[in-house]
Design a protein around this motif. Structure first.
Motif, PDB file in Angstrom:
ATOM      1  N   VAL A  43       0.834  -1.202   0.000  1.00 36.56           N
ATOM      2  CA  VAL A  43       0.000   0.000   0.000  1.00 36.56           C
ATOM      3  C   VAL A  43       0.869   1.253   0.000  1.00 36.56           C
ATOM      4  N   PHE A  44       1.940   1.241   0.749  1.00 33.08           N
ATOM      5  CA  PHE A  44       2.839   2.399   0.782  1.00 33.08           C
ATOM      6  C   PHE A  44       3.435   2.666  -0.591  1.00 33.08           C
TER       7      PHE A  44
ATOM      8  N   VAL B  60      -3.023  14.922  -4.343  1.00 37.93           N
ATOM      9  CA  VAL B  60      -3.719  14.234  -3.256  1.00 37.93           C
ATOM     10  C   VAL B  60      -4.101  15.251  -2.193  1.00 37.93           C
TER      11      VAL B  60
ATOM     12  N   GLY C  56       2.161   1.786  -3.510  1.00 34.52           N
ATOM     13  CA  GLY C  56       1.085   2.266  -4.357  1.00 34.52           C
ATOM     14  C   GLY C  56       0.722   3.709  -4.071  1.00 34.52           C
ATOM     15  N   PHE C  57       0.709   4.077  -2.787  1.00 29.91           N
ATOM     16  CA  PHE C  57       0.403   5.454  -2.407  1.00 29.91           C
ATOM     17  C   PHE C  57       1.454   6.414  -2.952  1.00 29.91           C
ATOM     18  N   ILE C  58       2.711   6.060  -2.825  1.00 27.69           N
ATOM     19  CA  ILE C  58       3.785   6.933  -3.322  1.00 27.69           C
ATOM     20  C   ILE C  58       3.666   7.123  -4.828  1.00 27.69           C
ATOM     21  N   SER C  59       3.488   6.034  -5.570  1.00 30.78           N
ATOM     22  CA  SER C  59       3.405   6.164  -7.031  1.00 30.78           C
ATOM     23  C   SER C  59       2.158   6.946  -7.451  1.00 30.78           C
ATOM     24  N   TYR C  60       1.046   6.787  -6.732  1.00 34.30           N
ATOM     25  CA  TYR C  60      -0.175   7.518  -7.052  1.00 34.30           C
ATOM     26  C   TYR C  60      -0.016   9.001  -6.732  1.00 34.30           C
ATOM     27  N   SER C  61       0.569   9.315  -5.563  1.00 37.00           N
ATOM     28  CA  SER C  61       0.693  10.717  -5.152  1.00 37.00           C
ATOM     29  C   SER C  61       1.683  11.489  -6.016  1.00 37.00           C
TER      30      SER C  61
ATOM     31  N   THR D 163      -0.702  12.152  -9.238  1.00 37.96           N
ATOM     32  CA  THR D 163      -1.994  12.801  -9.050  1.00 37.96           C
ATOM     33  C   THR D 163      -1.965  13.663  -7.794  1.00 37.96           C
TER      34      THR D 163
ATOM     35  N   PHE E 280      -4.245  15.775   1.218  1.00 36.59           N
ATOM     36  CA  PHE E 280      -3.718  15.176   2.436  1.00 36.59           C
ATOM     37  C   PHE E 280      -4.551  15.536   3.663  1.00 36.59           C
TER      38      PHE E 280
ATOM     39  N   GLY F  94      -7.416  13.154   3.770  1.00 41.24           N
ATOM     40  CA  GLY F  94      -6.892  11.846   4.160  1.00 41.24           C
ATOM     41  C   GLY F  94      -6.616  11.775   5.649  1.00 41.24           C
TER      42      GLY F  94
END
Length: 103
Positions: free
Chosen positions: A39-40, A52, A42-47, A50, A54, A57
């Protein structure tokens, strides 16, 4: 882009049990521990790709950390009430199952 996927535990847990002879509880725990890193990443690559929000979140995380223990304790109180008032237990179970399916 949306791509339908199957969770890693769908593959990882059976492989750990059959190939590496893990106990089922240990295989599930190992799979859950690996979720943190997946998940970490995936979060880094998404942020990076795109923007985000925060702040939103952080509010969701705080709400989850506060709300989860509160609702768990309320559920324990409710099930304790059902056990004490056993005459309507069957009817209440049917109602609870209905709401679980609806959610």
């Amino acid at each position: 882009m949306f791509a339908p996927t199957v969770s890693g535990g769908f593959f990882l847990v059976p492989m750990l049990i059959s190939l590496l002879r893990f106990a089922p509880k240990k295989a599930v725990g190992t799979s859950l521990a690996s979720v943190i890193f997946i998940v970490f990443a995936g979060f880094i690559s998404y942020s990076v790709q795109t923007p985000v929000n925060f702040g939103l979140g952080l509010l969701l995380i705080i709400g989850t950390l506060i709300g989860s223990p509160m609702l768990t304790s309320l559920q324990k109180i409710y099930w304790g009430y059902l056990k004490f008032h056993g005459k309507n237990l069957k009817k209440n179970r049917i109602i609870m199952r209905f709401f679980q399916i609806k959610m």
